[in-house]
Design a protein around this motif. Structure first.
Motif, PDB file in Angstrom:
ATOM      1  N   VAL A  92      42.540  43.830  69.019  1.00  9.41           N
ATOM      2  CA  VAL A  92      43.369  45.032  69.178  1.00  9.41           C
ATOM      3  C   VAL A  92      43.844  45.158  70.619  1.00  9.41           C
ATOM      4  O   VAL A  92      45.020  45.452  70.881  1.00  9.41           O
ATOM      5  CB  VAL A  92      42.576  46.278  68.741  1.00  9.41           C
ATOM      6  CG1 VAL A  92      43.353  47.556  69.070  1.00  9.41           C
ATOM      7  CG2 VAL A  92      42.257  46.216  67.247  1.00  9.41           C
ATOM      8  N   THR A  93      42.937  44.925  71.567  1.00  9.42           N
ATOM      9  CA  THR A  93      43.290  45.013  72.982  1.00  9.42           C
ATOM     10  C   THR A  93      44.339  43.981  73.365  1.00  9.42           C
ATOM     11  O   THR A  93      45.279  44.270  74.110  1.00  9.42           O
ATOM     12  CB  THR A  93      42.041  44.825  73.853  1.00  9.42           C
ATOM     13  OG1 THR A  93      41.047  45.785  73.478  1.00  9.42           O
ATOM     14  CG2 THR A  93      42.372  45.005  75.325  1.00  9.42           C
ATOM     15  N   ALA A  94      44.189  42.761  72.834  1.00 10.77           N
ATOM     16  CA  ALA A  94      45.144  41.697  73.134  1.00 10.77           C
ATOM     17  C   ALA A  94      46.537  42.048  72.607  1.00 10.77           C
ATOM     18  O   ALA A  94      47.542  41.817  73.289  1.00 10.77           O
ATOM     19  CB  ALA A  94      44.660  40.378  72.542  1.00 10.77           C
ATOM     20  N   LEU A  95      46.607  42.594  71.409  1.00  7.48           N
ATOM     21  CA  LEU A  95      47.899  43.022  70.856  1.00  7.48           C
ATOM     22  C   LEU A  95      48.539  44.092  71.729  1.00  7.48           C
ATOM     23  O   LEU A  95      49.746  44.064  71.995  1.00  7.48           O
ATOM     24  CB  LEU A  95      47.724  43.534  69.426  1.00  7.48           C
ATOM     25  CG  LEU A  95      47.622  42.493  68.313  1.00  7.48           C
ATOM     26  CD1 LEU A  95      47.218  43.153  67.007  1.00  7.48           C
ATOM     27  CD2 LEU A  95      48.936  41.752  68.140  1.00  7.48           C
ATOM     28  N   TYR A  96      47.724  45.025  72.172  1.00  8.72           N
ATOM     29  CA  TYR A  96      48.241  46.107  73.021  1.00  8.72           C
ATOM     30  C   TYR A  96      48.732  45.554  74.361  1.00  8.72           C
ATOM     31  O   TYR A  96      49.819  45.930  74.840  1.00  8.72           O
ATOM     32  CB  TYR A  96      47.148  47.152  73.247  1.00  8.72           C
ATOM     33  CG  TYR A  96      47.599  48.335  74.075  1.00  8.72           C
ATOM     34  CD1 TYR A  96      48.274  49.392  73.482  1.00  8.72           C
ATOM     35  CD2 TYR A  96      47.356  48.383  75.443  1.00  8.72           C
ATOM     36  CE1 TYR A  96      48.702  50.489  74.240  1.00  8.72           C
ATOM     37  CE2 TYR A  96      47.779  49.459  76.208  1.00  8.72           C
ATOM     38  CZ  TYR A  96      48.446  50.511  75.601  1.00  8.72           C
ATOM     39  OH  TYR A  96      48.875  51.578  76.359  1.00  8.72           O
ATOM     40  N   GLY A 102      52.012  49.287  68.461  1.00  8.73           N
ATOM     41  CA  GLY A 102      52.071  49.679  67.053  1.00  8.73           C
ATOM     42  C   GLY A 102      51.247  48.762  66.171  1.00  8.73           C
ATOM     43  O   GLY A 102      50.493  49.208  65.301  1.00  8.73           O
ATOM     44  N   LEU A 103      51.382  47.444  66.388  1.00  6.25           N
ATOM     45  CA  LEU A 103      50.598  46.483  65.615  1.00  6.25           C
ATOM     46  C   LEU A 103      49.111  46.604  65.927  1.00  6.25           C
ATOM     47  O   LEU A 103      48.265  46.439  65.047  1.00  6.25           O
ATOM     48  CB  LEU A 103      51.070  45.061  65.914  1.00  6.25           C
ATOM     49  CG  LEU A 103      52.442  44.635  65.381  1.00  6.25           C
ATOM     50  CD1 LEU A 103      52.731  43.203  65.765  1.00  6.25           C
ATOM     51  CD2 LEU A 103      52.510  44.822  63.878  1.00  6.25           C
ATOM     52  N   ALA A 104      48.804  46.899  67.203  1.00  5.36           N
ATOM     53  CA  ALA A 104      47.401  47.073  67.597  1.00  5.36           C
ATOM     54  C   ALA A 104      46.779  48.233  66.837  1.00  5.36           C
ATOM     55  O   ALA A 104      45.669  48.120  66.294  1.00  5.36           O
ATOM     56  CB  ALA A 104      47.303  47.305  69.102  1.00  5.36           C
TER      57      ALA A 104
END
Length: 416
Positions: A92-96, A102-104
């Motif tokens: 989640v952190t990497a996506l953010y 939004g994807l996170a």
């Protein structure tokens, strides 16, 4: 379960079906069996064969498993001599950090927030019943109903397997302790979803028989109490309506928006892989093709079905249901109800590709020979997933039965 007599609304032991609004007479059933609507085959009620306190025990166990599942590594890889652990929070952190908040949030919400909220709501419900707290009970049960369709731990576990197959040619893979917690949490979630009955909890609060309702003209879709015509439910105070307000208009808006988003979702790269100085941009189709070329046929079929077949089938199915409702062309009512139920069930499996992206982003570390990043096609795909799931929730199945003549009622039938 028998269909209604001549004037069902004046009989005390009558309940309206929540899916087709057929009045049916309540009958005693064997322990552990269920009663179904004789017209649309919707489960009306069941004779529970387990203690309601068992739900509380499962929910508390799930809450205890939540934090190790969240923060401990569920899988690790050895890449260029470096051990890289993967946790759900890392993904989640990497996506953010990559610019995809939004994807996170969508990934975190479907993988962990929903099971956590579901378990927490069960605990609140049992405390509310114990101490007679009405408002906490009402809010917790309001959450439990729609939340169950967004619990996607099973999809996340499948996405871990898909990611392992994708990474097996690049690195050594090691199973982490959190994976066992996630599997156990999934088992508990399935048990909860199969055991939870919103109606039973409301019956624990206030038994329908004690309300002494002699006329039943409208059914509350929140607490499942059939009652006289009114603007608010007598038991849960939820708004009452024979059909969801503006159901067709809302569903059309969501479906049209999904049709627009599905084009870039399939044309724009959904993931970008940097390996040995090469930049490999994959759309959903090219990703499936590369898996076939790598002779990963099983994974290719899973990705193809989850990311291409399911979203397209959902959109086509929703358009079909909307058209037959609007033009009153419902002929095979049971078949159309099967399509409606299938659309609601398959919706969550479209999240598979997004979960794979978050896992790959967690494990494939920056600065190594192998590098991975999401593409903007993933954003469009996430929008398609959300819109189609909301569309499936907004459509009212009772509209499918409005075209059936009143005289065309089902014969006496019993189900278990």
């Amino acid at each position: 379960m028998s269909s209604h007599p001549s004037h069902p609304s004046s009989i005390k032991n009558i309940r309206l079906c929540q899916s087709c609004e057929l009045p049916v007479e309540i009958q005693a059933i064997k322990r552990g069996h269920s009663a179904y609507c004789p017209r649309c085959n919707t489960q009306l009620y069941r004779s529970e064969s387990y203690s309601i306190s068992g739900n509380l025990a499962i929910a508390v166990t799930g809450l205890l498993l939540f934090f190790p599942s969240l923060y401990f590594d569920f899988i690790s890889i050895r890449l260029v001599g470096v051990m890289i652990p993967g946790t759900l929070v890392d993904g989640v952190t990497a996506l953010y950090n990559e610019g995809f908040p939004g994807l996170a949030f969508l990934t975190f919400y479907c993988a962990m927030i929903t099971p956590f909220v579901m378990c927490s709501a069960i605990v609140i419900v049992h405390l509310s019943l114990r101490y007679r707290w009405y408002h906490p009970l009402r809010y917790a049960l309001n959450i439990l109903g729609p939340m169950r369709h967004w619990v996607m731990l099973d999809v996340f576990l499948v996405s871990i397997a898909v990611s392992c197959f994708k990474l097996q040619d690049y690195s050594d893979i090691y199973i982490g302790n959190a994976l066992y917690s996630l599997i156990l949490l999934q088992v508990l979630s399935v048990m909860l979803l199969s055991r939870i009955s919103i109606r039973r909890y409301w019956e624990e609060w206030q038994i329908e028989h004690d309300l002494n309702l002699k006329i039943k003209d409208v059914h509350c879709r929140n607490c499942h109490l059939s009652q006289p015509e009114s603007s608010r439910c007598l038991r849960c105070h939820h708004a009452l309506y024979h059909r969801k307000p503006f159901s067709v208009q809302k569903t059309w808006a969501l479906v049209i928006a999904a049709c627009v988003a599905i084009i870039p979702a399939n044309l724009i790269p959904i993931s970008i892989l940097l390996t040995n100085g090469q930049r490999l941009e994959d759309t959903i189709f090219s990703g499936v093709a590369s898996l076939i070329n790598s002779e990963m046929y099983g994974i290719a079929v899973i990705i193809f079905v989850a990311s291409i077949v399911v979203p397209v089938a959902k959109v086509i199915g929703l358009i079909y249901l909307l058209l037959i409702i609007q033009f009153k062309k419902v002929n095979n009512h049971r078949f159309d109800m099967m399509i409606y139920r299938a659309i609601k069930w398959i919706g969550k499996w479209s999240m598979l590709d997004l979960f794979v992206i978050s896992i790959m982003l967690t494990l494939v570390d920056r600065g190594q020979i192998l590098n991975f990043t999401p593409g903007f096609g993933a954003v469009a795909f996430g929008i398609v997933v959300i819109l189609t799931m909301l569309a499936a929730e907004s459509i009212d199945p009772r509209l499918l039965w409005d075209s059936q003549p009143k005289s065309k009622q089902p014969s006496l039938k019993k189900e278990s």
